[in-house]
Design a protein around this motif. Structure first.
Motif, PDB file in Angstrom:
ATOM      1  N   ARG A 124       0.678  -1.111  -0.096  1.00  0.00           N
ATOM      2  CA  ARG A 124      -0.106   0.104   0.099  1.00  0.00           C
ATOM      3  C   ARG A 124       0.864   1.360   0.106  1.00  0.00           C
ATOM      4  O   ARG A 124       0.620   2.397   0.312  1.00  0.00           O
ATOM      5  CB  ARG A 124      -0.898   0.126   1.184  1.00  0.00           C
ATOM      6  CG  ARG A 124      -1.839  -1.099   1.176  1.00  0.00           C
ATOM      7  CD  ARG A 124      -2.850  -0.834   2.281  1.00  0.00           C
ATOM      8  NE  ARG A 124      -2.245  -1.158   3.574  1.00  0.00           N
ATOM      9  CZ  ARG A 124      -1.558  -2.041   4.423  1.00  0.00           C
ATOM     10  NH1 ARG A 124      -1.809  -3.129   3.759  1.00  0.00           N
ATOM     11  NH2 ARG A 124      -1.131  -1.981   5.455  1.00  0.00           N
ATOM     12  N   GLY A 125       2.116   1.090  -0.279  1.00  0.00           N
ATOM     13  CA  GLY A 125       3.034   2.295  -0.135  1.00  0.00           C
ATOM     14  C   GLY A 125       3.437   2.718   1.240  1.00  0.00           C
ATOM     15  O   GLY A 125       3.693   3.739   1.363  1.00  0.00           O
ATOM     16  N   PRO A 151       7.703   0.317  -7.633  1.00  0.00           N
ATOM     17  CA  PRO A 151       7.396   1.199  -8.961  1.00  0.00           C
ATOM     18  C   PRO A 151       5.814   1.622  -9.068  1.00  0.00           C
ATOM     19  O   PRO A 151       5.466   2.729  -9.454  1.00  0.00           O
ATOM     20  CB  PRO A 151       7.735   0.336 -10.225  1.00  0.00           C
ATOM     21  CG  PRO A 151       8.837  -0.480  -9.674  1.00  0.00           C
ATOM     22  CD  PRO A 151       8.474  -0.908  -8.203  1.00  0.00           C
ATOM     23  N   VAL A 152       5.021   0.721  -8.426  1.00  0.00           N
ATOM     24  CA  VAL A 152       3.833   0.892  -8.518  1.00  0.00           C
ATOM     25  C   VAL A 152       3.160   2.143  -7.510  1.00  0.00           C
ATOM     26  O   VAL A 152       2.464   2.793  -8.259  1.00  0.00           O
ATOM     27  CB  VAL A 152       2.838  -0.366  -8.025  1.00  0.00           C
ATOM     28  CG1 VAL A 152       1.348  -0.125  -7.936  1.00  0.00           C
ATOM     29  CG2 VAL A 152       3.226  -1.542  -8.852  1.00  0.00           C
ATOM     30  N   PHE A 153       3.630   2.199  -6.628  1.00  0.00           N
ATOM     31  CA  PHE A 153       3.283   3.164  -5.624  1.00  0.00           C
ATOM     32  C   PHE A 153       4.080   4.463  -5.718  1.00  0.00           C
ATOM     33  O   PHE A 153       3.531   5.709  -5.578  1.00  0.00           O
ATOM     34  CB  PHE A 153       3.507   2.720  -4.099  1.00  0.00           C
ATOM     35  CG  PHE A 153       2.480   1.381  -3.881  1.00  0.00           C
ATOM     36  CD1 PHE A 153       1.080   1.575  -3.953  1.00  0.00           C
ATOM     37  CD2 PHE A 153       3.062   0.290  -3.675  1.00  0.00           C
ATOM     38  CE1 PHE A 153       0.384   0.538  -3.824  1.00  0.00           C
ATOM     39  CE2 PHE A 153       2.419  -1.013  -3.367  1.00  0.00           C
ATOM     40  CZ  PHE A 153       0.829  -0.819  -3.368  1.00  0.00           C
ATOM     41  N   ALA A 162       1.871   5.829  -8.356  1.00  0.00           N
ATOM     42  CA  ALA A 162       0.579   6.022  -7.763  1.00  0.00           C
ATOM     43  C   ALA A 162       0.859   7.406  -7.130  1.00  0.00           C
ATOM     44  O   ALA A 162      -0.367   8.269  -6.800  1.00  0.00           O
ATOM     45  CB  ALA A 162       0.031   5.095  -6.966  1.00  0.00           C
ATOM     46  N   ALA A 163       1.802   7.928  -6.407  1.00  0.00           N
ATOM     47  CA  ALA A 163       1.897   9.018  -5.307  1.00  0.00           C
ATOM     48  C   ALA A 163       2.011  10.367  -6.424  1.00  0.00           C
ATOM     49  O   ALA A 163       2.218  11.660  -5.744  1.00  0.00           O
ATOM     50  CB  ALA A 163       3.114   8.952  -4.561  1.00  0.00           C
ATOM     51  N   ALA A 164       2.068  10.230  -7.740  1.00  0.00           N
ATOM     52  CA  ALA A 164       2.492  11.517  -8.327  1.00  0.00           C
ATOM     53  C   ALA A 164       1.541  12.670  -8.342  1.00  0.00           C
ATOM     54  O   ALA A 164       2.050  13.736  -8.128  1.00  0.00           O
ATOM     55  CB  ALA A 164       2.388  10.994  -9.922  1.00  0.00           C
ATOM     56  N   ARG A 165       0.126  12.363  -8.105  1.00  0.00           N
ATOM     57  CA  ARG A 165      -0.660  13.628  -7.727  1.00  0.00           C
ATOM     58  C   ARG A 165      -0.314  14.179  -6.491  1.00  0.00           C
ATOM     59  O   ARG A 165      -0.530  15.444  -6.545  1.00  0.00           O
ATOM     60  CB  ARG A 165      -2.223  12.806  -8.091  1.00  0.00           C
ATOM     61  CG  ARG A 165      -3.274  13.951  -7.558  1.00  0.00           C
ATOM     62  CD  ARG A 165      -4.679  13.269  -7.739  1.00  0.00           C
ATOM     63  NE  ARG A 165      -5.490  14.259  -7.758  1.00  0.00           N
ATOM     64  CZ  ARG A 165      -6.908  14.201  -7.898  1.00  0.00           C
ATOM     65  NH1 ARG A 165      -7.353  12.773  -7.943  1.00  0.00           N
ATOM     66  NH2 ARG A 165      -7.879  15.035  -7.689  1.00  0.00           N
ATOM     67  N   GLY A 201      -2.151  -3.393  -2.060  1.00  0.00           N
ATOM     68  CA  GLY A 201      -2.478  -1.953  -2.948  1.00  0.00           C
ATOM     69  C   GLY A 201      -2.296  -2.391  -4.582  1.00  0.00           C
ATOM     70  O   GLY A 201      -2.315  -1.431  -5.058  1.00  0.00           O
ATOM     71  N   LEU A 202      -2.152  -3.548  -4.805  1.00  0.00           N
ATOM     72  CA  LEU A 202      -2.100  -3.941  -6.120  1.00  0.00           C
ATOM     73  C   LEU A 202      -3.257  -3.797  -6.878  1.00  0.00           C
ATOM     74  O   LEU A 202      -4.256  -4.324  -6.168  1.00  0.00           O
ATOM     75  CB  LEU A 202      -1.121  -5.254  -6.359  1.00  0.00           C
ATOM     76  CG  LEU A 202       0.291  -5.133  -5.812  1.00  0.00           C
ATOM     77  CD1 LEU A 202       0.834  -6.654  -5.982  1.00  0.00           C
ATOM     78  CD2 LEU A 202       1.101  -4.274  -7.016  1.00  0.00           C
TER      79      LEU A 202
END
Length: 342
Positions: free
Chosen positions: A45-46, A65-67, A70-73, A193-194
């Motif tokens: 879940r980061g 890499p997924v999280f 996902a945190a870019a915003r 979180g995937l």
């Protein structure tokens, strides 16, 4: 179970106590700070988790890499644009390579001197550090006077080859259902979180058996189906804040009543400690420490039988043993009479 949520380290250590026999806080802290056999970094879940050192590389390769993406915003809201993130992560790598462990304040101060300026009044500093963690550059290092430090992952943990993504997804699913099954792939998605597409792919390769969970398809490891059901007994556990038992499922209705759920999650992002009896939460608890003494208060949401109260007393004594302090307890409300007392 891959790891325990660990943004509050004291809670994570108590989670290890609840799942072990004879372990103490000193041993856990040595494992983290000196032996480096367990590692604390951003994973499922980061969020911060503590995992076995031999697992951190493949988990980061799978989840990081997924999280990070996902945190870019949130990064944009904190004025962390791509250029600042690129320069910041590179600077963190250089700084920690030169100095070794640094606290957040020390690291941010050195970043400023390298013209990586972050607004210390916001969450920008910790988000940049967490990004470096998700990218496999840093992890948390040894505590310094109760404050966490950060180190280069390569300096802290031996390098290791990482499996193909399909293999890693299958291993994550196998670990999850071994610890949390019977559960659904939706639960696995909530815990990790995937996305559902990836957890389904992992589950299909994890040697699972399908079962029914409240009328919906769920899974357990095939070898677990042959396990004998133990005799009925009163099993009491004092689970800490943010415990994986409650974070491991999309919904907690099977384990927690709505009234107690409101007490355990009263806002502020906190999930408070719970007394669990035979898998079902029946009370909240809290511990106040003063030096080598503590007072543990249990707040029941159901009447507790004498058998449950005896189990609570045993757990309280074990919490004191684990922490190396003397703990007194109080249970608010009255006991109930029932078959468990006979």
């Amino acid at each position: 179970m891959c790891g325990l949520q660990a943004q509050v380290w004291s809670a994570a250590t108590l989670g290890m106590r609840a799942r072990s026999t004879g372990l103490d806080a000193g041993t856990v802290n040595r494992a983290l700070n000196h032996d480096r056999s367990i590692v604390r970094t951003w994973l499922m879940r980061g969020t911060l988790h503590v995992v076995a050192a031999e697992d951190v590389r493949w988990l980061l390769h799978l989840l990081g890499p997924v999280f990070a993406q996902a945190a870019a915003r949130r990064h944009a809201q904190l004025a962390l644009d791509d250029d600042l993130k690129f320069r910041g992560v590179a600077a963190i790598r250089t700084i920690l390579g030169d100095t070794g462990p640094l606290t957040r304040y020390e690291l941010v101060d050195r970043l400023r001197k390298r013209r990586v300026v972050l607004d210390a009044k916001t969450q920008a500093p910790i988000h940049l550090i967490a990004l470096a963690g998700l990218l496999g550059v840093v992890c948390l290092g040894p505590d310094r006077n109760g404050e966490a430090t950060y180190v280069l992952l390569d300096d802290w943990v031996a390098k290791a080859r990482t499996p193909a993504r399909e293999t890693a997804l299958a291993e994550l699913a196998r670990r999850y259902f071994a610890a949390c099954g019977p559960a659904t792939v939706d639960d696995l998605s909530a815990w990790s979180g995937l996305p559902m597409s990836e957890v389904r792919s992992g589950g299909a390769r994890a040697n699972l058996a399908e079962v029914s969970v409240q009328g919906k398809p769920g899974f357990v490891l095939k070898q677990r189906l042959a396990l004998r059901v133990p005799s009925v007994r009163t099993d009491v556990r004092l689970l800490p804040a943010f415990d994986t038992y409650f974070l491991g499922y999309r919904r907690r209705g099977l384990a927690v009543s709505p009234a107690l759920q409101r007490r355990l999650q009263r806002g502020g992002g906190w999930l408070h400690p719970a007394v669990v009896v035979n898998g079902r939460a029946m009370a909240a608890w809290s511990l106040r420490r003063s030096g080598l003494r503590g007072r543990l208060t249990v707040e029941p949401f159901e009447a507790l039988t004498k058998a449950v109260r005896a189990g609570v007393d045993n757990e309280v004594a074990d919490v004191g043993r684990f922490l190396g302090i003397s703990v007194q307890s109080e249970v608010l409300g009255r006991l109930a009479a029932g078959p468990a007392d006979q």
